[in-house]
Design a protein around this motif. Sequence first.
Motif, PDB file in Angstrom:
ATOM      1  N   VAL A  79      18.055  62.567  11.782  1.00  0.00           N
ATOM      2  CA  VAL A  79      19.091  63.091  13.026  1.00  0.00           C
ATOM      3  C   VAL A  79      20.269  62.477  13.592  1.00  0.00           C
ATOM      4  CG1 VAL A  79      18.219  65.303  12.038  1.00  0.00           C
ATOM      5  CG2 VAL A  79      17.878  63.909  15.099  1.00  0.00           C
ATOM      6  N   GLY A  80      19.382  60.532  13.401  1.00  0.00           N
ATOM      7  CA  GLY A  80      20.109  60.454  14.143  1.00  0.00           C
ATOM      8  C   GLY A  80      19.948  59.770  15.959  1.00  0.00           C
ATOM      9  N   ALA A  81      18.512  60.169  15.743  1.00  0.00           N
ATOM     10  CA  ALA A  81      17.917  59.829  17.038  1.00  0.00           C
ATOM     11  C   ALA A  81      16.967  58.414  16.961  1.00  0.00           C
ATOM     12  CB  ALA A  81      16.896  60.778  16.984  1.00  0.00           C
ATOM     13  N   ASP A  82      17.553  58.085  18.656  1.00  0.00           N
ATOM     14  CA  ASP A  82      17.102  57.164  18.620  1.00  0.00           C
ATOM     15  C   ASP A  82      15.070  56.903  18.523  1.00  0.00           C
ATOM     16  OD1 ASP A  82      15.591  54.649  20.223  1.00  0.00           O
ATOM     17  OD2 ASP A  82      17.470  54.592  21.157  1.00  0.00           O
ATOM     18  N   VAL A  83      14.771  56.525  17.501  1.00  0.00           N
ATOM     19  CA  VAL A  83      13.246  57.012  17.908  1.00  0.00           C
ATOM     20  C   VAL A  83      12.927  55.719  18.245  1.00  0.00           C
ATOM     21  CG1 VAL A  83      11.664  57.052  15.558  1.00  0.00           C
ATOM     22  CG2 VAL A  83      13.602  56.910  15.113  1.00  0.00           C
ATOM     23  N   ALA A  84      12.231  55.032  18.243  1.00  0.00           N
ATOM     24  CA  ALA A  84      11.913  53.861  19.802  1.00  0.00           C
ATOM     25  C   ALA A  84      11.631  55.122  20.637  1.00  0.00           C
ATOM     26  CB  ALA A  84      11.844  52.785  19.916  1.00  0.00           C
ATOM     27  N   ALA A  85      12.442  55.704  20.907  1.00  0.00           N
ATOM     28  CA  ALA A  85      12.935  56.618  22.861  1.00  0.00           C
ATOM     29  C   ALA A  85      12.288  57.786  22.314  1.00  0.00           C
ATOM     30  CB  ALA A  85      14.411  56.595  23.194  1.00  0.00           C
ATOM     31  N   LEU A  86      12.738  58.497  21.278  1.00  0.00           N
ATOM     32  CA  LEU A  86      11.582  59.605  20.914  1.00  0.00           C
ATOM     33  C   LEU A  86       9.693  59.481  20.966  1.00  0.00           C
ATOM     34  CD1 LEU A  86      11.002  62.352  19.987  1.00  0.00           C
ATOM     35  CD2 LEU A  86      11.966  61.659  17.750  1.00  0.00           C
ATOM     36  N   LYS A  87       9.803  58.534  20.093  1.00  0.00           N
ATOM     37  CA  LYS A  87       7.929  57.897  20.354  1.00  0.00           C
ATOM     38  C   LYS A  87       7.198  57.835  21.721  1.00  0.00           C
ATOM     39  CE  LYS A  87       4.399  54.890  18.379  1.00  0.00           C
ATOM     40  NZ  LYS A  87       4.209  53.884  17.704  1.00  0.00           N
ATOM     41  N   GLN A  88       8.087  57.612  22.244  1.00  0.00           N
ATOM     42  CA  GLN A  88       7.871  57.041  24.509  1.00  0.00           C
ATOM     43  C   GLN A  88       7.907  58.022  24.858  1.00  0.00           C
ATOM     44  OE1 GLN A  88       9.932  57.044  26.918  1.00  0.00           O
ATOM     45  NE2 GLN A  88       8.481  56.839  28.168  1.00  0.00           N
ATOM     46  N   CYS A  89       9.614  58.937  24.502  1.00  0.00           N
ATOM     47  CA  CYS A  89       9.393  60.130  25.532  1.00  0.00           C
ATOM     48  C   CYS A  89       8.312  60.951  24.881  1.00  0.00           C
ATOM     49  CB  CYS A  89      10.785  60.927  25.292  1.00  0.00           C
ATOM     50  SG  CYS A  89      10.988  62.523  25.616  1.00  0.00           S
ATOM     51  N   ILE A  90       7.820  61.296  23.808  1.00  0.00           N
ATOM     52  CA  ILE A  90       6.816  62.166  23.209  1.00  0.00           C
ATOM     53  C   ILE A  90       5.215  61.797  24.531  1.00  0.00           C
ATOM     54  CG2 ILE A  90       5.384  62.702  21.507  1.00  0.00           C
ATOM     55  CD1 ILE A  90       8.067  62.677  19.591  1.00  0.00           C
ATOM     56  N   ALA A  91       5.151  60.393  24.184  1.00  0.00           N
ATOM     57  CA  ALA A  91       4.110  59.692  24.932  1.00  0.00           C
ATOM     58  C   ALA A  91       4.016  59.815  26.643  1.00  0.00           C
ATOM     59  CB  ALA A  91       3.777  58.301  24.043  1.00  0.00           C
ATOM     60  N   SER A  92       5.175  60.446  26.907  1.00  0.00           N
ATOM     61  CA  SER A  92       5.082  60.640  28.687  1.00  0.00           C
ATOM     62  C   SER A  92       4.696  61.740  28.701  1.00  0.00           C
ATOM     63  CB  SER A  92       6.514  59.973  28.682  1.00  0.00           C
ATOM     64  OG  SER A  92       8.164  61.410  29.187  1.00  0.00           O
ATOM     65  N   GLY A  93       4.775  62.866  27.870  1.00  0.00           N
ATOM     66  CA  GLY A  93       4.537  64.327  28.562  1.00  0.00           C
ATOM     67  C   GLY A  93       5.599  64.637  29.654  1.00  0.00           C
ATOM     68  N   ARG A  94       6.585  64.089  29.783  1.00  0.00           N
ATOM     69  CA  ARG A  94       7.431  64.299  30.938  1.00  0.00           C
ATOM     70  C   ARG A  94       8.313  66.100  30.621  1.00  0.00           C
ATOM     71  NH1 ARG A  94      11.387  59.425  29.637  1.00  0.00           N
ATOM     72  NH2 ARG A  94      12.635  60.257  27.987  1.00  0.00           N
ATOM     73  N   HIS A  95       8.382  66.397  29.424  1.00  0.00           N
ATOM     74  CA  HIS A  95       8.968  67.432  29.661  1.00  0.00           C
ATOM     75  C   HIS A  95       7.158  68.675  29.509  1.00  0.00           C
ATOM     76  CE1 HIS A  95      12.243  67.012  28.336  1.00  0.00           C
ATOM     77  NE2 HIS A  95      11.960  65.350  27.802  1.00  0.00           N
ATOM     78  N   ASP A  96       6.047  68.299  29.640  1.00  0.00           N
ATOM     79  CA  ASP A  96       4.756  69.256  29.548  1.00  0.00           C
ATOM     80  C   ASP A  96       4.791  70.151  30.878  1.00  0.00           C
ATOM     81  OD1 ASP A  96       4.116  67.264  27.735  1.00  0.00           O
ATOM     82  OD2 ASP A  96       1.547  67.129  28.707  1.00  0.00           O
ATOM     83  N   GLU A  97       5.479  69.717  31.828  1.00  0.00           N
ATOM     84  CA  GLU A  97       5.777  71.497  32.618  1.00  0.00           C
ATOM     85  C   GLU A  97       6.596  72.364  32.376  1.00  0.00           C
ATOM     86  OE1 GLU A  97       4.990  74.359  34.914  1.00  0.00           O
ATOM     87  OE2 GLU A  97       3.499  72.478  34.724  1.00  0.00           O
ATOM     88  N   ALA A  98       7.738  72.014  31.716  1.00  0.00           N
ATOM     89  CA  ALA A  98       8.710  73.449  31.212  1.00  0.00           C
ATOM     90  C   ALA A  98       7.619  73.370  29.599  1.00  0.00           C
ATOM     91  CB  ALA A  98      10.092  72.085  31.003  1.00  0.00           C
ATOM     92  N   ILE A  99       7.446  72.904  29.179  1.00  0.00           N
ATOM     93  CA  ILE A  99       6.307  73.527  27.806  1.00  0.00           C
ATOM     94  C   ILE A  99       5.678  74.347  28.413  1.00  0.00           C
ATOM     95  CG2 ILE A  99       5.425  73.055  26.011  1.00  0.00           C
ATOM     96  CD1 ILE A  99       6.434  70.116  25.599  1.00  0.00           C
ATOM     97  N   ALA A 100       4.744  74.197  29.162  1.00  0.00           N
ATOM     98  CA  ALA A 100       3.430  75.077  29.849  1.00  0.00           C
ATOM     99  C   ALA A 100       4.312  76.228  31.156  1.00  0.00           C
ATOM    100  CB  ALA A 100       2.990  74.254  31.296  1.00  0.00           C
ATOM    101  N   SER A 101       5.363  76.112  31.689  1.00  0.00           N
ATOM    102  CA  SER A 101       6.349  77.235  31.840  1.00  0.00           C
ATOM    103  C   SER A 101       7.436  78.089  31.080  1.00  0.00           C
ATOM    104  CB  SER A 101       7.388  76.491  32.063  1.00  0.00           C
ATOM    105  OG  SER A 101       7.599  77.739  33.743  1.00  0.00           O
TER     106      SER A 101
END
Length: 177
Positions: free
Chosen positions: A84-106
């Motif tokens: 889909v044209g996403a930056d795959v390196a940034a995607l991999k880093q973002c997934i590993a960071s867990g920065r969206h975990d609180e929103a997902i848990a909410s």
Amino acid sequence: CPFCRRFHAETLPALLDEYVDTGRLRIVLRDQPLPSHPNALSAARAVRCVAEQNESLYWRYSDALLAFHEPLDPERMRTAGAKVGADVAALKQCIASGRHDEAIASDARAAAEAGLTGTPSFVIGPTDPDGTVRGRVIRGAYPIDVFRNTIERALETANVDDAPLSADMSPAPEEDS
């Protein structure tokens, strides 16, 4: 989730065409990664990470993930991102960071509080000012006619007296739990 995939392929297009595109309905998605799916949390992270890169890629990425008939794994998530044209390196880093975990848990907590224990699950009804949806629950990957009937009843009720809908539909056997 195979049932989410079925809903996405068979029912969602009709809902978008008949209700969303005509302004009669809006769809609000919430994350509910089930512990029984080992990559569900990573997939929820991935979708949010792609949307963070470019919000307009959200649906295209979701479509790409749901196109896999094999279980999702990190490589498939990256492949879909590249497609889909996403930056795959940034995607991999973002997934590993867990920065969206609180929103997902909410989102998952809200689903649990509403008694939604499997996917896909839906609440059809009016949205309160605080974002809470009051309405009928559909649990499972039902065909479009079940959604049409429930939506039409909700629209009729909202048009008559804006009363909350409190009836619940029986759980479907076509639900992943």
